[in-house]
Design a protein around this motif. Sequence first.
Motif, PDB file in Angstrom:
ATOM      1  N   ALA A  23       0.842  -1.318  -0.086  1.00  0.00           N
ATOM      2  CA  ALA A  23       0.145  -0.034  -0.257  1.00  0.00           C
ATOM      3  C   ALA A  23       0.984   1.167  -0.143  1.00  0.00           C
ATOM      4  O   ALA A  23       0.727   2.273  -0.825  1.00  0.00           O
ATOM      5  N   HIS A  24       1.959   1.241   0.911  1.00  0.00           N
ATOM      6  CA  HIS A  24       2.775   2.259   0.757  1.00  0.00           C
ATOM      7  C   HIS A  24       3.599   2.546  -0.599  1.00  0.00           C
ATOM      8  O   HIS A  24       3.657   3.884  -1.186  1.00  0.00           O
ATOM      9  N   SER A  25       4.034   1.534  -1.195  1.00  0.00           N
ATOM     10  CA  SER A  25       4.711   1.781  -2.486  1.00  0.00           C
ATOM     11  C   SER A  25       3.726   2.019  -3.470  1.00  0.00           C
ATOM     12  O   SER A  25       4.106   3.033  -4.391  1.00  0.00           O
ATOM     13  N   THR A  26       2.486   1.739  -3.510  1.00  0.00           N
ATOM     14  CA  THR A  26       1.597   2.257  -4.330  1.00  0.00           C
ATOM     15  C   THR A  26       1.305   3.714  -4.115  1.00  0.00           C
ATOM     16  O   THR A  26       0.997   4.543  -5.361  1.00  0.00           O
ATOM     17  N   TYR A  27       1.196   4.254  -2.832  1.00  0.00           N
ATOM     18  CA  TYR A  27       0.800   5.467  -2.893  1.00  0.00           C
ATOM     19  C   TYR A  27       2.158   6.373  -3.040  1.00  0.00           C
ATOM     20  O   TYR A  27       1.957   7.407  -3.938  1.00  0.00           O
ATOM     21  N   VAL A  28       3.572   5.835  -2.905  1.00  0.00           N
ATOM     22  CA  VAL A  28       4.550   6.705  -3.275  1.00  0.00           C
ATOM     23  C   VAL A  28       4.512   6.581  -4.826  1.00  0.00           C
ATOM     24  O   VAL A  28       5.111   7.715  -5.484  1.00  0.00           O
ATOM     25  N   TYR A  29       4.436   5.606  -5.651  1.00  0.00           N
ATOM     26  CA  TYR A  29       4.497   5.349  -6.946  1.00  0.00           C
ATOM     27  C   TYR A  29       3.238   6.599  -7.318  1.00  0.00           C
ATOM     28  O   TYR A  29       3.654   7.201  -8.497  1.00  0.00           O
ATOM     29  N   ARG A  30       2.103   6.406  -6.850  1.00  0.00           N
ATOM     30  CA  ARG A  30       1.109   7.262  -7.270  1.00  0.00           C
ATOM     31  C   ARG A  30       1.512   8.687  -7.364  1.00  0.00           C
ATOM     32  O   ARG A  30       1.195   9.726  -8.237  1.00  0.00           O
ATOM     33  N   ASP A  31       2.020   8.984  -6.070  1.00  0.00           N
ATOM     34  CA  ASP A  31       2.363  10.611  -5.722  1.00  0.00           C
ATOM     35  C   ASP A  31       3.482  10.903  -6.706  1.00  0.00           C
ATOM     36  O   ASP A  31       3.451  12.001  -7.349  1.00  0.00           O
ATOM     37  N   ALA A  32       4.577  10.123  -7.084  1.00  0.00           N
ATOM     38  CA  ALA A  32       5.572  10.550  -8.172  1.00  0.00           C
ATOM     39  C   ALA A  32       4.971  10.563  -9.522  1.00  0.00           C
ATOM     40  O   ALA A  32       4.917  11.783 -10.364  1.00  0.00           O
ATOM     41  N   LEU A  33       3.942   9.608  -9.944  1.00  0.00           N
ATOM     42  CA  LEU A  33       3.354   9.668 -11.099  1.00  0.00           C
ATOM     43  C   LEU A  33       2.554  11.063 -11.405  1.00  0.00           C
ATOM     44  O   LEU A  33       2.624  11.700 -12.531  1.00  0.00           O
ATOM     45  N   VAL A  45      20.574   6.638 -11.531  1.00  0.00           N
ATOM     46  CA  VAL A  45      21.551   5.606 -11.634  1.00  0.00           C
ATOM     47  C   VAL A  45      21.936   4.702 -10.474  1.00  0.00           C
ATOM     48  O   VAL A  45      21.777   3.657 -10.431  1.00  0.00           O
ATOM     49  N   ASP A  46      22.104   5.754  -9.423  1.00  0.00           N
ATOM     50  CA  ASP A  46      22.587   5.074  -8.118  1.00  0.00           C
ATOM     51  C   ASP A  46      21.296   4.242  -7.643  1.00  0.00           C
ATOM     52  O   ASP A  46      21.370   3.238  -7.077  1.00  0.00           O
ATOM     53  N   ALA A  47      20.054   4.657  -7.748  1.00  0.00           N
ATOM     54  CA  ALA A  47      18.702   3.985  -7.254  1.00  0.00           C
ATOM     55  C   ALA A  47      18.519   2.726  -7.972  1.00  0.00           C
ATOM     56  O   ALA A  47      18.231   1.566  -7.548  1.00  0.00           O
ATOM     57  N   MET A  48      19.090   2.720  -9.458  1.00  0.00           N
ATOM     58  CA  MET A  48      19.010   1.421 -10.174  1.00  0.00           C
ATOM     59  C   MET A  48      20.039   0.443  -9.925  1.00  0.00           C
ATOM     60  O   MET A  48      20.052  -0.771 -10.137  1.00  0.00           O
ATOM     61  N   PHE A  89      12.573   0.967  -5.238  1.00  0.00           N
ATOM     62  CA  PHE A  89      11.451   1.939  -5.460  1.00  0.00           C
ATOM     63  C   PHE A  89      11.320   3.334  -4.858  1.00  0.00           C
ATOM     64  O   PHE A  89      10.900   4.146  -5.566  1.00  0.00           O
ATOM     65  N   ASP A  90      11.467   3.410  -3.620  1.00  0.00           N
ATOM     66  CA  ASP A  90      11.318   4.651  -3.010  1.00  0.00           C
ATOM     67  C   ASP A  90      12.322   5.518  -3.330  1.00  0.00           C
ATOM     68  O   ASP A  90      12.215   6.427  -3.781  1.00  0.00           O
ATOM     69  N   LYS A  91      13.587   5.073  -3.680  1.00  0.00           N
ATOM     70  CA  LYS A  91      14.906   5.913  -4.106  1.00  0.00           C
ATOM     71  C   LYS A  91      14.331   6.332  -5.368  1.00  0.00           C
ATOM     72  O   LYS A  91      14.571   7.537  -5.825  1.00  0.00           O
ATOM     73  N   LEU A  92      14.171   5.503  -6.426  1.00  0.00           N
ATOM     74  CA  LEU A  92      13.689   5.581  -7.862  1.00  0.00           C
ATOM     75  C   LEU A  92      12.637   6.764  -7.946  1.00  0.00           C
ATOM     76  O   LEU A  92      12.690   7.719  -8.481  1.00  0.00           O
ATOM     77  N   ALA A  93      11.545   6.631  -6.862  1.00  0.00           N
ATOM     78  CA  ALA A  93      10.379   7.622  -7.501  1.00  0.00           C
ATOM     79  C   ALA A  93      10.707   8.840  -6.675  1.00  0.00           C
ATOM     80  O   ALA A  93      10.427   9.974  -7.133  1.00  0.00           O
ATOM     81  N   ALA A  94      11.524   9.065  -5.654  1.00  0.00           N
ATOM     82  CA  ALA A  94      12.227  10.397  -5.084  1.00  0.00           C
ATOM     83  C   ALA A  94      13.050  10.948  -5.923  1.00  0.00           C
ATOM     84  O   ALA A  94      12.835  12.165  -6.335  1.00  0.00           O
ATOM     85  N   ALA A  95      14.041  10.342  -6.759  1.00  0.00           N
ATOM     86  CA  ALA A  95      14.762  10.741  -7.824  1.00  0.00           C
ATOM     87  C   ALA A  95      14.295  11.157  -8.779  1.00  0.00           C
ATOM     88  O   ALA A  95      14.377  12.170  -9.367  1.00  0.00           O
ATOM     89  N   ALA A  96      13.183  10.573  -9.256  1.00  0.00           N
ATOM     90  CA  ALA A  96      12.407  10.834 -10.282  1.00  0.00           C
ATOM     91  C   ALA A  96      11.508  12.250 -10.070  1.00  0.00           C
ATOM     92  O   ALA A  96      11.583  13.136 -11.305  1.00  0.00           O
ATOM     93  N   LYS A  97      11.111  12.520  -9.254  1.00  0.00           N
ATOM     94  CA  LYS A  97      10.186  13.623  -8.774  1.00  0.00           C
ATOM     95  C   LYS A  97      11.370  14.780  -8.931  1.00  0.00           C
ATOM     96  O   LYS A  97      10.924  15.708  -9.354  1.00  0.00           O
ATOM     97  N   ARG A  98      12.416  14.693  -8.275  1.00  0.00           N
ATOM     98  CA  ARG A  98      13.619  15.675  -8.468  1.00  0.00           C
ATOM     99  C   ARG A  98      14.044  15.829  -9.754  1.00  0.00           C
ATOM    100  O   ARG A  98      14.560  17.123 -10.045  1.00  0.00           O
TER     101      ARG A  98
END
Length: 448
Positions: free
Chosen positions: A100-110, A261-264, A335-344
């Motif tokens: 549920a948390h990952s889905t929320y984080v992903y939706r927020d980034a999207l 890249v680091d998150a990957m 997941f969390d690192k990629l979403a945060a990096a993508a938003k920035r």
Amino acid sequence: MTGRRIAGSLLLALYAAIAAAVAAAATVYRSDLLHLAVQPDVLQRLSGALIALGALWVLVVIRSYQILRPMRMSISAHALGAASVAVMCFAVGVPVAWSAHSTYVYRDALTSIFRTGSENGKHVDTDDPFNGQARVNILLLGGDAASDRTGVRTDSMTLASVDTETGDTVLLSLPRNLESFPMPPGPARDRFPYGFTGDGPLNPGLLNEVYEYAEQHPDVVPGVPKNHRGPELLKATIAGVLGLRVDYYILVDMFGFADIVDAMGGVRMKVTEPIPYGLEGAVLQPGYRKLNGKEALWYGRSRTNSSDYVRMGRQKCLMRAIAEQADPQTVLTSFDKLAAAAKRTLATDIPQELLPALVKLSNEVKDGAEIRSLQFVPPLIYTGNPDFKLIRKLASEAVNSAPHAVSASPSGTSASPSATPSRSPDAPDGSAPPKPDTKPVSLEASCP
């Protein structure tokens, strides 16, 4: 006892049904899941459903224990039973809460990166997302907002023209130091009727200055809000240079790119020659290497002992490597690192409603669609005085040719007798300059 057996059988059947549904969704309906995964409304409902399912399953575990436990139990047996129930509830609750948390984080980034069509004025017909067009053209920008610079310089500019049926892609790259290019009709051309000349001695009129010029001069793109003026003017300018429409853009902040890249977990590349980078004399040594974010950034940025045009080629290979190596397992584990990096890092005007169609196209690319590249660099053109008729001609031929009709690797042959490259001042007097590639080349063949 019969009632307990029935209850136990029902619970076991429910568990098996849920497990089977998850397995089927992850295998048989994988493409449908990817289609749904880029729809924020679906993600919001999924997040709520996961929480409700987790709570229901915890209640089922507790109630099952109450129904199935023996009537008479010792204190120690009661304690052991309660501890077992607590462990099972924890085992159920943690994965559900994480999902549920990952889905929320992903939706927020999207929703942070991609706006709806009604928000950005780009309405999409979901039944015909590409509006009947054979190709969708997306401008890929690499922005270098360094601490020693004012604003954003788009040092990397590539138009990705994607066939909406097959996913075959042509990358058309323009150099950052292109000069004397025409501005789009309207206030920008009124101000620069003979081509862009920049804004003062520190800005001599290069293509990578257009983005920031528009942000600092709202009157050249009237009615467009801040942080959107740069992309709009640059899209229109590049559309005029190439003679192709530009549908959307994606801007990647080059320093935030290192975080992605680091998150990957890094990106695997073959380095063909020593590449100096940084301010401390570090060098990327030749060979097959797994580059971290900082190293990948400098692999794509460094021009020490090389040139803008050499690094443009490295950037295409880096883009290809990241696209190939960004597998679902990598995404899930970071997941969390990629979403945060993508938003920035990312900015775009691609509407949310177009994402399902683009996901389908990306699958075509991963499944073997052809990716070809054509760079408008010397000796094909002279950046100080480009032949824009030639650029438009070659761009049109590139996007309208079949993949098998292009060079498999850099060949140095001309596309046609009429495709005469602009004269490069760097060629030695009295010697014939090397023949440039006038057809797009396959990235698979040209990248090491």
